[in-house]
Structures are given as C-alpha cells and as structure tokens.
Write an enzyme that holds these catalytic residues in place. Structure first.
Site, PDB file in Angstrom:
ATOM      1  N   LYS A   1      -2.605 -12.458  14.096  1.00  0.00           N
ATOM      2  CA  LYS A   1      -3.287 -12.229  12.827  1.00  0.00           C
ATOM      3  C   LYS A   1      -4.076 -13.409  12.234  1.00  0.00           C
ATOM      4  CE  LYS A   1      -1.143  -9.619   9.583  1.00  0.00           C
ATOM      5  NZ  LYS A   1      -0.284  -9.489   8.717  1.00  0.00           N
TER       6      LYS A   1
ATOM      7  N   LYS B   1       6.284 -10.785  14.426  1.00  0.00           N
ATOM      8  CA  LYS B   1       6.745  -9.814  15.099  1.00  0.00           C
ATOM      9  C   LYS B   1       6.455  -8.325  14.391  1.00  0.00           C
ATOM     10  CE  LYS B   1       9.915  -7.522  17.325  1.00  0.00           C
ATOM     11  NZ  LYS B   1      10.133  -7.580  18.433  1.00  0.00           N
TER      12      LYS B   1
ATOM     13  N   ILE C   1       6.864  -4.643  13.761  1.00  0.00           N
ATOM     14  CA  ILE C   1       8.099  -4.001  13.379  1.00  0.00           C
ATOM     15  C   ILE C   1       7.305  -2.422  13.018  1.00  0.00           C
ATOM     16  CG2 ILE C   1       9.846  -3.476  11.984  1.00  0.00           C
ATOM     17  CD1 ILE C   1       9.562  -6.310  10.982  1.00  0.00           C
TER      18      ILE C   1
ATOM     19  N   HIS D   1       3.232   0.978   5.123  1.00  0.00           N
ATOM     20  CA  HIS D   1       2.263  -0.119   4.700  1.00  0.00           C
ATOM     21  C   HIS D   1       2.415   0.185   3.193  1.00  0.00           C
ATOM     22  CE1 HIS D   1      -1.155  -2.969   5.362  1.00  0.00           C
ATOM     23  NE2 HIS D   1      -0.524  -3.297   4.072  1.00  0.00           N
TER      24      HIS D   1
ATOM     25  N   GLU E   1       1.457 -10.130   3.601  1.00  0.00           N
ATOM     26  CA  GLU E   1       0.454 -11.164   3.114  1.00  0.00           C
ATOM     27  C   GLU E   1      -0.069 -10.631   1.615  1.00  0.00           C
ATOM     28  OE1 GLU E   1      -2.374  -9.975   6.028  1.00  0.00           O
ATOM     29  OE2 GLU E   1      -3.400  -8.737   4.649  1.00  0.00           O
TER      30      GLU E   1
ATOM     31  N   ARG F   1      -8.170 -11.169  -3.546  1.00  0.00           N
ATOM     32  CA  ARG F   1      -9.777 -10.597  -3.758  1.00  0.00           C
ATOM     33  C   ARG F   1      -9.358  -9.047  -4.312  1.00  0.00           C
ATOM     34  NH1 ARG F   1      -9.774  -7.154   0.690  1.00  0.00           N
ATOM     35  NH2 ARG F   1      -8.593  -7.937   2.514  1.00  0.00           N
TER      36      ARG F   1
ATOM     37  N   VAL G   1     -10.664  -2.525  -0.831  1.00  0.00           N
ATOM     38  CA  VAL G   1     -11.547  -1.444  -0.727  1.00  0.00           C
ATOM     39  C   VAL G   1     -10.927  -0.337  -1.560  1.00  0.00           C
ATOM     40  CG1 VAL G   1     -12.224   0.348   0.875  1.00  0.00           C
ATOM     41  CG2 VAL G   1     -12.193  -2.141   1.454  1.00  0.00           C
TER      42      VAL G   1
END
Length: 438
Positions: A142, A185, A187, A192, A272, A276, A279
């Site tokens: 990432k 890792k 997963i 999400h 994370e 900001r 979208v």
C-alpha cells in the site's frame, strides 16, 4: 466545493489542466485558471503553478479536493509559508495521520487494533519479501501517502512480489509524489467500513454513522451505503469510539475518515485514516443533513462545530451512492474515454446527483474515470433499493460505456439485496452474471 462556497458568500477560482478546460467546474467558479498541460505531474501536482495562480488571483485559502495534493505534507507546508489557508488538517496532523504508516503507529498507541503489517516504510524488494513471508501470503502493498486504490497491490504468491512491489512504488510516486509503501496482511472475507469524522480547533470531534464501502473492483469503491446493513448498534458504537480515539490521538481538525475492516464476528481492525474529504462524503450528507464541505470551510476559518455527537448514534433512514464511471464492466472495468453524445440525470425525492459532465463533454483519458455520483435516500432499505432501480433506469449517458448497466443488473444479486456484500463479492458477482447470461 463551489456550491458550498456560493452559499457561504465566498468567491472561488477553479484550477484546470489543458485536458479539463471544458470541465463543468471551470464555468461554475467565479474565475478559472489553467495550471498546466494534461499530465497531472505538470498541472494538478504542480505546486509552484497552483500557488502562483492563488497569489495572482488573491486567494486566501485553497481547498485541495479529494485527490492529488489533498494529503500532501509539502503542499500544506508551502500553503502555510505563503500565508494561504489550507482547507484541511494542519501539517502536523497530515504528517501523523495522512501518512498511512505513521497513522498505524499513532492509533495503535491510542489503543486501536490495526491490521498486522510491516513496522514501517519498506524501501527495498528484499525487505518487502521478508515482511511478506513473515506475515504469510496473501499480503497487500500500500502507498503510504495516498488512497483510492492507487499504489496498491494484492500479492498471493512469492513469485508475484518483485513486479508488484516495483509497480506499487511507481504508481504511488506518479499519483502522490512519494514512492513510499508498506506491507499489510491481506484479510478476507471482510467488510470495508469507514467512519466520517469532523473536528474543530477547540478539540470538538464528531463521528457520523458508518459507511459500508465493501463493493469494490481493484480496491476502488463502486457502491457506498449508510448505515451498513451488517453493523448492529453495539458494534456501531464500538467503531465510532475507535474512530474517536484515532481522531482524538492527534486532536484532529477538519473532515477526515477512519477506515476499518470488519469480519463476520464483528472483530474490526484499523486500516488507515484519510485526512481529506472523500468521494463518498455525499452519502453521509444526505443521511444526516450536514454539509461536510461547509463544516470543513468553517473549521479552517477557526469556527467551532455546532453538531452534537449523540445526534448520529441512531441513523434515521438509509442511503446509497453509486459511482457512475466511464468504464466497460464487461472488459474488467476498462476505462473508456470519449465524447458524451447526450446525458440526462434523474431527480425526484431523496435523489442527489454530483457530476461534472454534460452533453457534448469529452471525457479525457488522463484521469480517474468517475463521471457522476448518484446518491439516493429512503426511510427503509427495501424502499431504498426500489428507488435506486428507478433512478438508475432514468440515467441516460450516450457515447461511452458506463457502470450504470452493471448496477442495474446486480441489484437483484442476493448478496447486495440482503446486505451481505464483502470485499471479495465482485468475483462471485461476475460468476453470477455469467451464469445468468446477463
């Protein structure tokens, strides 16, 4: 952003590249200025040109949007040096939370569980391979400085590692100006889930109901839903509490998003923090009635938030956002630039459309393929899906293939209809489409 500024009585100057000269935002702003050629590195990532334009036009603030320089430490720092307000968190907060690797360290210290990964930035292929073997395949590479699926690769086998590592670093450098990457890792299956936060300079932090962004292709989101049909009330409060801890750990100010992955048992891990606007922020706006961009601007002007956190523990109604992209889903969502011969967007109760296109507009090949965001709201999920179908059927975009037809076909897919989408659902969706010959 321009609409929010107009309603607040703030004049705007829109920047554009040569490829975006005819983009809608250039006509909506009070002024517009070209900052370079189509190549993003020479225009939208060209800090010197952008700051020069701001000074020439007498701008006292810059809103960086949700891409390119929106999480750039250097850009925020140079804005400060030029006495221009960066509408976003402070430089120190971007350094701590905008960099994905630093954010992991910060929230871990605050007591939030993170996805297992490398201890820091991975600078060489040899170190990357060692970390991948330690974590066990599959792993994720990432970009530390960005988001939106850019600079990200899933690695299933050791033989894929070298090429993927080099590609991720190259893409991260091109998209965000930094090649730094780290390893996590991978997963699966998971959902999400993200929590929108707002903070002000007085230390007030507000958390909103979760957004479920699990339907993705190439790690980029397609549909967002709030609240998640999977998240129950107790888990929602735990997620919001974890998001609050993450934001409070750096006394966060401005709009931001704390992202998690959640497994079937309800165990969740910090992914994370995006320092900001995102979208998908309109899906939260239509649910709550809060204009997040206006709040961002107010915070930048040192005004205090006037929102009660408790107002949002019990979301009323539900909403979905569909990203209409210029892509051919039958060819692995291949970007399809070209001229929009004709377009028409829907309306009616509980419908919002955010777009920059119009009939006769040419979609450039240089940037993201997003054409429009279609946001729908209803008081219950069954009604929401019916409204979504009606709205998608009304859309007319002629000249380029779009993801509209894909969404219409999958509304009947059982995982979507029953709210059981996970980040790996896209594979099963295509198997179902093939089986149904759709």
């Amino acid at each position: 952003i321009i609409r929010a500024c107009k309603e607040m009585g703030i004049k705007t100057v829109a920047i554009f590249s040569e490829a975006d000269e005819d983009c809608l935002h250039t006509t909506m702003a009070d002024e517009s200025v070209c900052v370079g050629p189509a190549n993003a590195a020479s225009s939208y990532l060209n800090i010197a040109n952008i700051l020069s334009a701001a000074e020439v036009y007498g701008c006292d603030a810059i809103h960086p949007g949700y891409g390119f320089l929106s999480e750039s430490e250097r850009f925020a720092s140079l804005c400060k040096e030029c006495n221009i307000t960066f509408i976003g968190p402070s430089l120190e907060m971007i350094q701590k939370m905008g960099n994905k690797d630093e954010a992991r360290k910060s929230v871990k210290e605050a007591g939030v569980v993170v996805v297992p990964g490398s201890a820091g930035i991975v600078e060489t292929y040899e170190i990357a391979l060692k970390e991948a073997i330690r974590l066990g395949f599959p792993v994720l590479i990432k970009a530390a400085a960005g988001g939106g699926g850019k600079g990200m690769r899933i690695i299933y086998q050791e033989k894929e590692m070298k090429e993927a590592f080099e590609l991720a670093r190259s893409e991260a450098l091109s998209a965000f100006g930094s090649p730094d990457v780290y390893i996590e890792k991978y997963i699966t299956p998971v959902r999400h889930i993200e929590i929108q936060v707002l903070g002000d300079k007085k230390g007030n932090i507000v958390c909103f109901p979760e957004r479920d962004c699990s339907l993705q292709r190439r790690n980029q989101k397609l549909i967002e839903e709030t609240p998640s049909p999977f998240i129950w009330q107790r888990l929602r409060k735990k997620l919001m509490n974890a998001a609050y801890k993450a934001a409070h750990s750096c006394r966060y100010e401005s709009a931001g998003t704390v992202e998690f992955i959640v497994n079937e048992k309800g165990d969740f891990y910090f992914l994370e923090m995006n320092t900001r606007i995102q979208v998908e922020h309109p899906v939260t706006e239509i649910l709550t009635g809060v204009d997040i961009v206006k709040e961002q601007i107010k915070v930048a002007a040192s005004q205090e938030l006037d929102i009660e956190t408790s107002d949002f523990y019990e979301p009323e109604g539900c909403a979905m956002e569909f990203r209409i992209n210029a892509e051919d889903y039958k060819k692995d969502f291949m970007p399809s630039p070209g001229e929009i011969k004709f377009c028409f967007f829907p309306g009616g109760p509980g419908v919002r459309v955010d777009t920059h296109i119009y009939s006769g507009y040419t979609v450039p090949r240089n940037y993201d393929s997003l054409l429009a965001k279609i946001i729908v709201y209803e008081k219950d999920r069954d009604g929401l899906l019916k409204r979504a179908r009606r709205v998608l059927e009304e859309i007319r975009i002629e000249g380029v293939p779009t993801t509209k037809d894909f969404y219409l076909k999958i509304l009947d897919y059982h995982e979507l209809a029953q709210g059981k989408i996970t980040t790996d659902s896209i594979t099963r969706i295509f198997e179902w489409l093939e089986e149904k010959k759709l």
